[in-house]
Design an enzyme around this catalytic site. Structure first.
Site, short mmCIF file in Angstrom:
data_model
loop_
_atom_site.label_atom_id
_atom_site.label_comp_id
_atom_site.label_asym_id
_atom_site.label_seq_id
_atom_site.Cartn_x
_atom_site.Cartn_y
_atom_site.Cartn_z
N GLY A 1 0.84 -1.19 0.00
CA GLY A 1 0.00 0.00 0.00
C GLY A 1 0.88 1.24 0.00
N ARG A 2 0.35 2.34 0.54
CA ARG A 2 1.12 3.59 0.55
C ARG A 2 2.46 3.40 1.25
NH1 ARG A 2 -4.41 5.93 1.27
NH2 ARG A 2 -4.29 4.67 3.16
N ILE A 3 2.39 2.81 2.46
CA ILE A 3 3.62 2.67 3.25
C ILE A 3 4.56 1.67 2.59
CG2 ILE A 3 4.53 1.91 5.49
CD1 ILE A 3 1.98 3.13 6.77
N ILE B 1 6.60 -2.62 11.38
CA ILE B 1 6.07 -1.27 11.63
C ILE B 1 4.56 -1.28 11.40
CG2 ILE B 1 8.13 0.17 11.30
CD1 ILE B 1 5.70 -0.38 8.41
N ARG C 1 -2.82 -9.60 -1.22
CA ARG C 1 -3.83 -10.44 -1.86
C ARG C 1 -3.82 -10.27 -3.37
NH1 ARG C 1 -8.65 -9.15 2.19
NH2 ARG C 1 -7.33 -7.31 2.27
N ASP D 1 8.80 -2.01 15.99
CA ASP D 1 8.22 -0.76 16.49
C ASP D 1 6.90 -1.04 17.20
OD1 ASP D 1 6.63 2.20 15.22
OD2 ASP D 1 8.17 2.11 16.77
N GLU E 1 1.37 -3.48 23.92
CA GLU E 1 2.07 -2.23 24.24
C GLU E 1 1.46 -1.59 25.47
OE1 GLU E 1 2.59 -1.67 19.46
OE2 GLU E 1 1.92 0.06 20.62
N HIS F 1 6.80 2.15 19.47
CA HIS F 1 5.70 2.57 18.60
C HIS F 1 5.79 4.05 18.24
CE1 HIS F 1 1.33 1.59 17.27
NE2 HIS F 1 1.94 2.37 16.41
N ARG G 1 1.42 -3.81 13.08
CA ARG G 1 0.81 -3.93 14.40
C ARG G 1 1.42 -5.17 15.06
NH1 ARG G 1 -0.28 0.47 14.17
NH2 ARG G 1 -2.27 1.56 14.18
#
Lengths: 324, 316
Positions: free
Chosen positions: B156-158, B233, B178, B259, B264, B282, B235
């Site tokens: 995706g974007r990241i 980075i 996918r 991260d 957490e 995080h 979850r």
């Protein structure tokens, strides 16, 4: 020397695997396994049979100087190879006078040094090592999140020395959205980065200064109090050159007084000593001269040295000549 | 601007808190002690029309059901895995997040963690500060980052931003998700295990949902292998954390740059004891510039809602 026998060479370089690799191709006279004093070793080399060595590979990091005395002691030497990019330990004038050719390590370390510089910059701006200490001290559940860092994108990065290392740093940081400026002895027409003829002007317009130049008379303390003040209180310095490129006393003061925001340092003026004041700071990242130290660069150095030696012994030009 | 009753679930960010207080009728859940939260919600239920939450706090069914007047949940994060989206859809409650503005920072940290893990920057820094350079000599050799095969879960974007940075280091980039994007420069693998098998650095960069929960399991970790490095980075829930820890301890996985964690801010003791991991709290979006932009997006979404204009970054 009889035909078919491997050529002789001297190596003065710690590291058993390096010697072993060279032994597969050459007749190696290895100082570090000889147990002799330097003088005795060189005298024995000069008298070696079946033939005295015509090449020497000499470690750049140690106390050996390839000077007139060294060359007089082994007059058969016609080629000297440094294990580093630097040839400060070789008297080039004396070599030139005698027609001895000199080669260095070329670009074998450049990629790793560039990677380390980028890693250090992300670390300083985004506080990776400092936040890591915070986590490991159990402070995250107690104090909540770690203080915010600063974004890389849009930062103006001023590279001092746009040689191979500087160019690789520039390419990497552009992908992070940094704007690249540079200072070098001369401007380079082949790049589109903005050139600054002096480091003071570069610092005034940069958010980050990265020292990636060699150490010589002109670049000693090229980053000093004035440059740090021009860089400013949000500025960051990364040094992957040599400790003496930066006036360490001025740097420590600038950090203590908040004149700059932080620093990433892989090199120091008096290694392995590091100013105690730096050890207490959270806004600096300190590494023990490791920028070039990967297993890949060691193996690349070995391959590169072998190729230079093979070229010399075949009467061909060196791959990475410093002289001629 | 009419007085929208906004409930902020935790302090998150000073600028956001101040601006919410300035522009809206702000209620702060943390003004009440933890055991009085239910009373606080009951007492204020009628006036609360908006909730501002963070990635960690989310908004569960219990909270949503306690607020009959709730119209919009604005999350100060891009991840909304802790917001009960089906319940929001049922109730007609809008949900917004903060995509785009944090993409660069998260990608920067992902690559920073990868370099830190392979080149052992925090470890070398620790070594130096402990006086070991003087006492023990040089730090041991590490391994080059440039040219390492980077595998990205989620393009995706990241993920794309990470890929672009990887290209700057001549890293061959491949990915799993996918859908095969038929990207010119990046190789697609139809399973995570195959991606891991063909990567030196595996980066988790997808959103967390039912399909991606524990997507990095024992099989993937072992496919990545004793010289592989995992960077998370995304979850904590993307990774089987006990398996990760065990593989790192055993040496079945080479290293990790993390991260995010399962629970957490608690990081397992077993991870803290390891020298082959880099542990960040995080902070993927943790720059002043980005947190301000995220706050502005939260505020912009709430204002659009009040003005009955299209929401800026709706999820629901």
């Amino acid at each position: 020397m009889a035909l078919g026998e491997p050529p002789s060479l001297i190596i003065i370089c710690p590291g058993a695997s390096f010697a072993a690799a060279l032994r597969q191709r050459f007749h190696v006279l290895d100082f570090f396994s000889s147990g002799q004093s330097p003088e005795a070793f060189l005298a024995a080399a000069a008298a070696a049979v079946p033939g005295p060595p015509r090449a020497a590979v000499v470690w750049a990091g140690g106390p050996f100087r390839v000077d007139a005395a060294f060359l007089d002691a082994v007059p058969s030497l016609r080629c000297v190879i440094s294990t580093a990019a630097g040839v400060d330990h070789i008297d080039l004038h004396e070599c030139a006078r005698r027609g001895v050719v000199v080669a260095n390590s070329g670009n074998v370390y450049s990629t790793d040094v560039a990677d380390h510089a980028v890693g250090m910059l992300v670390d300083v701006l985004r506080r990776v090592s400092a936040a890591e200490r915070f986590v490991r001290h159990g402070l995250w559940p107690v104090q909540g999140g770690y203080p915010l860092g600063s974004k890389l994108g849009g930062k103006r990065v001023g590279i001092i020395g746009l040689g191979n290392i500087g160019s690789l740093i520039a390419k990497r940081l552009q992908a992070f959205g940094c704007v690249i400026y540079y200072n070098s002895r001369t401007s380079k027409d082949s790049v589109s980065y903005k050139y600054f003829p002096n480091v003071l002007d570069l610092a005034s317009e940069s958010d980050v200064l990265i020292v990636a130049c060699t150490l010589n008379k002109e670049t000693r303390h090229i980053v000093n109090k004035q440059v740090l003040e021009a860089l400013g209180k949000d500025g960051v310095v990364i040094n992957v050159g040599r400790g003496a490129n930066v006036d360490e006393v001025d740097l420590v003061h600038a950090l203590q007084e908040g004149k700059i925001a932080g620093a990433g340092l892989d090199v120091f003026q008096n290694e392995p000593k590091v100013p105690a004041q730096l050890l207490a700071m959270d806004n600096v990242v300190l590494t023990p001269h490791v920028a070039a130290q990967t297993s890949e660069s060691r193996s690349d150095l070995c391959d590169h040295t072998i190729r230079n030696l093979e070229a010399f012994f075949a009467g061909k030009p060196l791959l990475t000549p410093v002289l001629p | 601007m009419e007085s929208l009753g906004v409930l902020m679930l935790d302090p998150m960010d000073d600028y956001l808190k101040q601006e919410l207080g300035r522009r809206f009728q702000l209620l702060r859940l943390w003004d009440a002690p933890p055991d009085r939260h239910d009373d606080f919600l009951r007492a204020n239920a009628e006036s609360i029309r908006a909730v501002v939450t963070g990635g960690g706090s989310g908004a569960d069914a219990a909270l949503i059901d306690a607020l009959p007047g709730l119209e919009i949940i604005a999350s100060y994060s891009v991840g909304v895995d802790r917001v009960d989206l089906p319940r929001c859809r049922e109730r007609g409650i809008r949900v917004t997040n903060t995509p785009g503005v944090l993409t660069d920072d998260v990608a920067d940290l992902a690559v920073g963690l990868a370099i830190a893990a392979l080149r052992r920057i925090p470890q070398a820094d620790r070594y130096l500060r402990a006086g070991q350079w003087k006492d023990n000599g040089d730090y041991p050799l590490t391994t080059r980052f440039s040219g390492k095969r980077v595998g990205i879960i989620g393009l995706g974007r990241i993920g794309l931003a990470i890929a672009k940075r990887g290209e700057g280091f001549d890293c061959p980039v491949s990915y799993y998700q996918r859908r095969d994007l038929a990207h010119a420069n990046y190789t697609y693998y139809p399973t995570v295990v195959e991606l891991a098998r063909n990567s030196d650095v595996l980066v988790v960069a997808c959103s967390l949902n039912e399909q991606s929960r524990r997507i990095v399991d024992r099989e993937v970790i072992e496919a990545l292998g004793p010289r592989g490095v995992l960077v998370n980075i995304g979850r904590g829930g993307h990774v089987d954390e006990p398996e990760l820890v065990s593989a790192l301890v055993d040496g079945r996985l080479g290293g990790a740059g993390l991260d995010v964690y399962a629970d957490e801010p608690d990081v397992p003791e077993a991870l803290m004891a390891l020298d082959n991991v880099v542990l960040a709290p995080h902070m993927g979006s943790g720059s002043l510039e980005t947190r301000t932009a995220m706050a502005d997006l939260v505020l912009g979404n709430l204002e659009a809602h009040v003005l009955k204009k299209p929401l800026l970054t709706p999820v629901v």
